[in-house]
Design a protein around this motif. Structure first.
Motif, mmCIF file in Angstrom:
data_model
loop_
_atom_site.group_PDB
_atom_site.id
_atom_site.type_symbol
_atom_site.label_atom_id
_atom_site.label_comp_id
_atom_site.label_asym_id
_atom_site.label_seq_id
_atom_site.Cartn_x
_atom_site.Cartn_y
_atom_site.Cartn_z
ATOM 1 N N TYR A 21 0.827 -1.203 0.000
ATOM 2 C CA TYR A 21 0.000 0.000 0.000
ATOM 3 C C TYR A 21 0.865 1.258 0.000
ATOM 4 C CZ TYR A 21 -3.944 -3.049 0.834
ATOM 5 O OH TYR A 21 -4.897 -4.024 0.708
ATOM 6 N N LEU A 22 1.991 1.200 0.725
ATOM 7 C CA LEU A 22 2.904 2.340 0.704
ATOM 8 C C LEU A 22 3.460 2.565 -0.698
ATOM 9 C CD1 LEU A 22 4.984 1.903 3.997
ATOM 10 C CD2 LEU A 22 3.260 3.644 3.504
ATOM 11 N N LYS A 23 3.759 1.464 -1.373
ATOM 12 C CA LYS A 23 4.257 1.588 -2.748
ATOM 13 C C LYS A 23 3.202 2.213 -3.659
ATOM 14 C CE LYS A 23 7.493 -2.232 -2.351
ATOM 15 N NZ LYS A 23 7.845 -3.587 -2.783
ATOM 16 N N THR A 24 1.943 1.824 -3.467
ATOM 17 C CA THR A 24 0.852 2.402 -4.250
ATOM 18 C C THR A 24 0.699 3.885 -3.938
ATOM 19 O OG1 THR A 24 -0.305 0.281 -4.290
ATOM 20 C CG2 THR A 24 -1.624 2.244 -4.750
ATOM 21 N N MET A 25 0.810 4.219 -2.663
ATOM 22 C CA MET A 25 0.704 5.618 -2.265
ATOM 23 C C MET A 25 1.864 6.435 -2.839
ATOM 24 S SD MET A 25 -0.615 5.167 1.663
ATOM 25 C CE MET A 25 -0.624 6.901 2.048
ATOM 26 N N LYS A 26 3.041 5.827 -2.931
ATOM 27 C CA LYS A 26 4.197 6.513 -3.510
ATOM 28 C C LYS A 26 3.939 6.853 -4.972
ATOM 29 C CE LYS A 26 9.165 6.055 -4.214
ATOM 30 N NZ LYS A 26 10.325 5.181 -4.100
ATOM 31 N N LYS A 27 3.347 5.903 -5.680
ATOM 32 C CA LYS A 27 3.021 6.143 -7.087
ATOM 33 C C LYS A 27 1.976 7.252 -7.229
ATOM 34 C CE LYS A 27 4.040 1.436 -8.544
ATOM 35 N NZ LYS A 27 3.478 0.151 -8.945
ATOM 36 N N ALA A 28 1.143 7.415 -6.179
ATOM 37 C CA ALA A 28 0.092 8.437 -6.215
ATOM 38 C C ALA A 28 0.571 9.782 -5.683
ATOM 39 C CB ALA A 28 -1.112 7.952 -5.416
ATOM 40 N N GLY A 29 1.859 9.872 -5.299
ATOM 41 C CA GLY A 29 2.383 11.166 -4.875
ATOM 42 C C GLY A 29 2.946 11.244 -3.473
#
Length: 83
Positions: A21-29
């Motif tokens: 989820y952190l990786k997904t959040m990183k991709k989202a900014g």
């Protein structure tokens, strides 16, 4: 989206899944994730009470447990891909 996120973890198998989820959040900014290792003191207290009831010295045991947990957490953090 958030700029910074706090991720408290005990490095258990279940908590490792949240890294995705952190990786997904990183991709989202997400710009920064602060990772904090937490230890469940209740679990250690339970074990130390058992040692005390058996007449064993608990302070040395607790230091050994904390040292071992620190070593394990460091090894996991060093071997984990956070990006």
């Amino acid at each position: 989206m958030f700029d910074k996120a706090l991720y408290p973890t005990d490095f258990s198998e279940v908590s490792q899944k949240a890294v995705d989820y952190l990786k997904t959040m990183k991709k989202a900014g997400l710009k920064q994730a602060v990772i904090v290792h937490v230890i469940n003191d209740k679990r250690i207290d339970c074990i130390s009470k058992g040692f005390a009831m058996a007449g064993k010295e608990t302070s040395r045991f607790l230091k050994e447990v904390y040292d071992q947990l620190l070593e394990e957490a460091s090894a996991i953090a060093d071997n984990r891909s956070w990006s």
